[in-house]
Motif scaffolding. Structure first.
Motif, short mmCIF file in Angstrom:
data_model
loop_
_atom_site.label_atom_id
_atom_site.label_comp_id
_atom_site.label_asym_id
_atom_site.label_seq_id
_atom_site.Cartn_x
_atom_site.Cartn_y
_atom_site.Cartn_z
N ASP A 27 0.86 -1.19 0.00
CA ASP A 27 0.00 0.00 0.00
C ASP A 27 0.89 1.23 0.00
O ASP A 27 1.37 1.67 1.04
N ARG A 28 1.11 1.81 -1.17
CA ARG A 28 2.05 2.92 -1.32
C ARG A 28 1.60 4.17 -0.57
O ARG A 28 2.37 5.11 -0.41
N ARG A 29 0.37 4.21 -0.09
CA ARG A 29 -0.07 5.35 0.71
C ARG A 29 0.48 5.28 2.13
O ARG A 29 0.56 6.28 2.83
N LYS A 30 0.86 4.09 2.55
CA LYS A 30 1.34 3.86 3.91
C LYS A 30 2.86 3.96 3.94
O LYS A 30 3.55 3.41 3.10
N VAL A 31 3.37 4.68 4.94
CA VAL A 31 4.80 4.82 5.13
C VAL A 31 5.21 3.97 6.34
O VAL A 31 4.58 4.03 7.39
N VAL A 32 6.26 3.20 6.13
CA VAL A 32 6.79 2.35 7.19
C VAL A 32 8.13 2.94 7.63
O VAL A 32 8.94 3.35 6.81
N ILE A 33 8.34 2.97 8.94
CA ILE A 33 9.59 3.46 9.49
C ILE A 33 10.47 2.24 9.76
O ILE A 33 10.12 1.37 10.55
N VAL A 34 11.62 2.19 9.08
CA VAL A 34 12.51 1.05 9.14
C VAL A 34 13.74 1.42 9.96
O VAL A 34 14.46 2.36 9.62
N PRO A 35 13.99 0.70 11.06
CA PRO A 35 15.15 1.04 11.89
C PRO A 35 16.46 0.58 11.25
O PRO A 35 16.50 -0.44 10.56
N ASN A 36 17.50 1.37 11.47
CA ASN A 36 18.85 0.96 11.12
C ASN A 36 19.37 0.22 12.36
O ASN A 36 20.10 0.77 13.18
N THR A 37 18.93 -1.02 12.50
CA THR A 37 19.16 -1.79 13.72
C THR A 37 20.64 -1.90 14.05
O THR A 37 21.03 -1.75 15.22
N LYS A 38 21.45 -2.13 13.05
CA LYS A 38 22.89 -2.28 13.30
C LYS A 38 23.47 -1.00 13.91
O LYS A 38 24.22 -1.06 14.88
N LYS A 39 23.09 0.15 13.36
CA LYS A 39 23.61 1.42 13.87
C LYS A 39 23.10 1.68 15.29
O LYS A 39 23.87 2.13 16.16
N ILE A 40 21.83 1.39 15.52
CA ILE A 40 21.27 1.59 16.86
C ILE A 40 21.98 0.69 17.87
O ILE A 40 22.37 1.14 18.96
N MET A 41 22.16 -0.57 17.51
CA MET A 41 22.84 -1.51 18.42
C MET A 41 24.28 -1.09 18.68
O MET A 41 24.75 -1.14 19.81
N ASN A 42 24.98 -0.65 17.65
CA ASN A 42 26.37 -0.20 17.81
C ASN A 42 26.44 1.02 18.71
O ASN A 42 27.40 1.19 19.46
N LEU A 43 25.44 1.86 18.64
CA LEU A 43 25.38 3.06 19.46
C LEU A 43 25.18 2.71 20.93
O LEU A 43 25.85 3.24 21.81
N PHE A 44 24.27 1.77 21.19
CA PHE A 44 23.91 1.41 22.56
C PHE A 44 24.85 0.41 23.21
O PHE A 44 25.00 0.39 24.42
N GLU A 45 25.47 -0.45 22.41
CA GLU A 45 26.23 -1.58 22.95
C GLU A 45 27.28 -1.19 24.00
O GLU A 45 27.36 -1.85 25.04
N PRO A 46 28.08 -0.15 23.78
CA PRO A 46 29.10 0.16 24.80
C PRO A 46 28.51 0.47 26.18
O PRO A 46 29.16 0.29 27.20
N PHE A 47 27.27 0.93 26.21
CA PHE A 47 26.64 1.28 27.47
C PHE A 47 25.89 0.11 28.10
O PHE A 47 25.85 -0.03 29.31
N TYR A 48 25.29 -0.71 27.26
CA TYR A 48 24.43 -1.77 27.78
C TYR A 48 25.11 -3.13 27.91
O TYR A 48 24.74 -3.92 28.76
N LYS A 49 26.10 -3.40 27.09
CA LYS A 49 26.71 -4.73 27.13
C LYS A 49 27.31 -5.05 28.50
O LYS A 49 27.04 -6.12 29.06
N PRO A 50 28.09 -4.15 29.10
CA PRO A 50 28.63 -4.46 30.44
C PRO A 50 27.52 -4.68 31.47
O PRO A 50 27.60 -5.59 32.30
N PHE A 51 26.46 -3.88 31.40
CA PHE A 51 25.35 -4.04 32.33
C PHE A 51 24.65 -5.38 32.12
O PHE A 51 24.32 -6.08 33.08
N GLN A 52 24.44 -5.75 30.86
CA GLN A 52 23.80 -7.04 30.57
C GLN A 52 24.66 -8.20 31.05
O GLN A 52 24.14 -9.18 31.60
N GLU A 53 25.96 -8.10 30.85
CA GLU A 53 26.86 -9.17 31.30
C GLU A 53 26.81 -9.32 32.82
O GLU A 53 26.76 -10.44 33.34
#
Length: 149
Positions: free
Chosen positions: A87-113
């Motif tokens: 449906d070309r009338r509908k716009v879907v927002i697609v995340p750049n998951t890799k970039k988001i994960m790379n951005l968050f990883e330094p902060f969350y990975k140690p906490f998750q571990e």
């Protein structure tokens, strides 16, 4: 269980929630986001592609606020707008998951571990109890949200 123990557990649960908010706020500031923008990126990580309407329903933001949010994310190359294939009338927002994960990883990975190490100190029975409590508490919170909408 006596009432004093219930109150202690409820207060600990509240303290955990408030401390979690503080931690996420601190991480958001380090990344140059508002705390809400930071958390809304999490919706994309959890759910993948979303329409603006989907995001508005999840966040209870107005469509104008959602447009601004998407614009800010798009400017930082964290999401992109695409037309829906069916449906070309509908716009879907697609995340750049890799970039988001790379951005968050330094902060969350140690906490998750460290969280995983902490969980490993509990027996399977204790983990089952914690899981049961958290699952039921989440159901209660979501029921409350739905009643208030």
């Amino acid at each position: 269980m006596d009432n004093d123990r219930v109150i202690i557990l409820r207060k600990l649960s509240q303290q955990y929630a408030y401390t979690s908010i503080q931690m996420h706020e601190t991480i958001a500031k380090k990344l140059g986001f508002s705390s809400t923008d930071h958390k809304y990126l999490g919706f994309f990580l959890q759910r993948g592609k979303l329409t603006a309407g989907d995001l508005a329903a999840l966040t209870s933001l107005t469509t104008g606020a959602i447009t601004g949010l998407i614009d800010r994310f798009e400017k930082k190359n964290l999401v992109k707008r695409e037309f829906d294939a069916n449906d070309r009338r509908k716009v879907v927002i697609v995340p750049n998951t890799k970039k988001i994960m790379n951005l968050f990883e330094p902060f969350y990975k140690p906490f998750q571990e460290e969280t995983e190490k902490l969980i490993a100190t509990f027996s399977n029975d204790e983990i089952n109890i914690i899981e049961s409590y958290l699952s039921q508490a989440l159901l209660l919170a979501n029921e409350t949200i739905n009643k208030l909408k």
